[in-house]
Motif scaffolding. Structure first.
Motif, PDB file in Angstrom:
ATOM      1  N   ASP A   5       0.809  -1.218   0.000  1.00  0.00           N
ATOM      2  CA  ASP A   5       0.000   0.000   0.000  1.00  0.00           C
ATOM      3  C   ASP A   5       0.844   1.270   0.000  1.00  0.00           C
ATOM      4  N   GLU A   8       3.056   4.580   2.645  1.00  0.00           N
ATOM      5  CA  GLU A   8       2.548   4.320   3.993  1.00  0.00           C
ATOM      6  C   GLU A   8       2.849   2.894   4.418  1.00  0.00           C
ATOM      7  N   GLY A   9       2.720   1.960   3.451  1.00  0.00           N
ATOM      8  CA  GLY A   9       3.037   0.570   3.757  1.00  0.00           C
ATOM      9  C   GLY A   9       4.505   0.373   4.059  1.00  0.00           C
ATOM     10  N   ALA A  11       6.445   2.613   5.301  1.00  0.00           N
ATOM     11  CA  ALA A  11       6.669   3.207   6.618  1.00  0.00           C
ATOM     12  C   ALA A  11       6.273   2.233   7.725  1.00  0.00           C
ATOM     13  N   ARG A  12       5.203   1.467   7.502  1.00  0.00           N
ATOM     14  CA  ARG A  12       4.801   0.473   8.506  1.00  0.00           C
ATOM     15  C   ARG A  12       5.841  -0.639   8.616  1.00  0.00           C
ATOM     16  N   ALA A 196      11.343   3.511   2.718  1.00  0.00           N
ATOM     17  CA  ALA A 196      10.551   4.445   1.920  1.00  0.00           C
ATOM     18  C   ALA A 196      11.387   5.560   1.309  1.00  0.00           C
TER      19      ALA A 196
END
Length: 249
Positions: A5, A8-9, A11-12, A196
Motif C-alpha cells: 500500500d 505508507e506501507g 513506513a509500517r 521508503a
C-alpha cells in the motif's frame, strides 16, 4: 494478508523493522558489552569470527537461488567487495578482521586453537537453511533480498556498533581510527535510510539492497514474508548471543 500500500506501507514495515532492531540492541550481551569480563568478550569475538567466515558461502547460496537479475547484481557487487584485490596484494575483509582481533589483544594462539561451539555451528547451519527455505518459496526474490539485507547487513551493523563501544578505545590511537574491519563494516553495512526513502544515491549495503527490495515489495500481494524472514533472522542472531548468558555485570 496486509499489502504494501505505497509509501505508507513501507513506513509500517520500517516501524516493524525498527522494533526488531531495538530488541536486538537490547540483548543483554550487546547492551552490556562494556561490562563483559575480558575472557567473555574475547569468546564473543572468536565465536563471531566463525559466523563471519560463513558470510560468503551464505551470500553465494542466496545468489544461486535469486531469480531477480537486478538483485543478483547488487549481491554480486557486495560479495566481491569482500575480496578487493584480484592480484593478491590486498587483504580480504576476513584477513582485516584477524588484524583487528590481534590489535584487540587476542593472541594468534587463541585464533589457532578456537573452535566453533555447538551453538555457533547450529546458527551457521540454520542460516544456510533459512536461505534455502527462502529460495524454495514462490516469492523467493523478496525473501532472499530481505534476508541478505536484514540478516547480512542491517543486524551486522547493529552488532558491530555495539561491539565498537568496547573496541573503540582499543582500536583508536592518537585520534586515528585504526580498525580495518569492525568499524568499516559498522559504517557501510548500516541502514542509513528507511525503506521508503532509499534512492540511487544511497550507498550502504543495506540501502542498496533496500532500494531493490522496496521495488519488489510493491508488486507483492502481501508483506507477510518480509516480516516472517526478518523475525527468523533476528532469532538466529539472538540465539548466537544467548550462548554467552548470563551476563555478569
Amino acid at each position: 494478508m496486509p499489502r504494501l500500500d505505497g509509501p505508507e506501507g513501507l513506513a509500517r514495515l520500517d516501524a516493524f523493522e525498527d522494533d526488531l532492531i531495538e530488541r536486538f540492541e537490547k540483548h543483554p550481551v550487546l547492551a552490556n558489552v562494556t561490562l563483559l569480563p575480558d575472557d567473555v568478550f574475547a569468546a564473543v569475538l572468536l565465536q563471531r569470527r566463525f559466523v563471519s567466515l560463513a558470510f560468503t558461502p551464505c551470500y553465494d547460496l542466496a545468489i544461486d537461488l535469486l531469480n531477480d537479475e537486478v538483485g543478483v547484481r547488487i549481491a554480486r557487487v557486495i560479495l566481491r567487495e569482500e575480496y578487493p584485490d584480484s592480484h593478491g596484494h590486498t587483504r580480504s575483509h576476513r584477513e582485516d578482521m584477524t588484524e583487528d582481533l590481534l590489535h584487540l589483544g587476542i593472541s594468534r594462539r587463541a585464533l589457532v586453537t578456537s573452535r566453533p561451539t555447538d551453538t555457533t555451528r547450529r546458527v551457521i547451519l540454520d542460516s544456510l537453511e533459512l536461505i534455502a527455505d527462502a529460495g524454495a518459496e514462490d516469492d523467493a526474490d523478496v525473501r532472499l533480498l530481505t534476508l541478505l539485507r536484514f540478516w547480512g547487513e542491517v543486524l551486522v551493523s547493529v552488532e558491530y556498533g555495539r561491539l565498537w563501544e568496547r573496541m573503540g578505545p582499543l582500536l583508536t590511537r592518537d585520534g586515528e581510527n585504526r580498525s580495518r574491519f569492525y568499524y568499516p563494516h559498522y559504517s557501510h553495512d548500516a541502514k542509513a535510510h528507511p525503506l521508503a526513502k532509499v534512492s540511487l544515491l544511497s550507498t550502504t549495503h543495506s540501502d542498496r539492497l533496500g532500494r531493490r527490495l522496496s521495488e519488489l515489495l510493491a508488486r507483492e500481494p502481501s508483506t507477510d514474508s518480509f516480516k516472517e524472514v526478518e523475525e527468523r533472522a533476528l532469532r538466529l542472531k539472538t540465539d548466537f548471543y544467548d550462548q554467552f548468558l548470563p551476563v555478569q555485570a
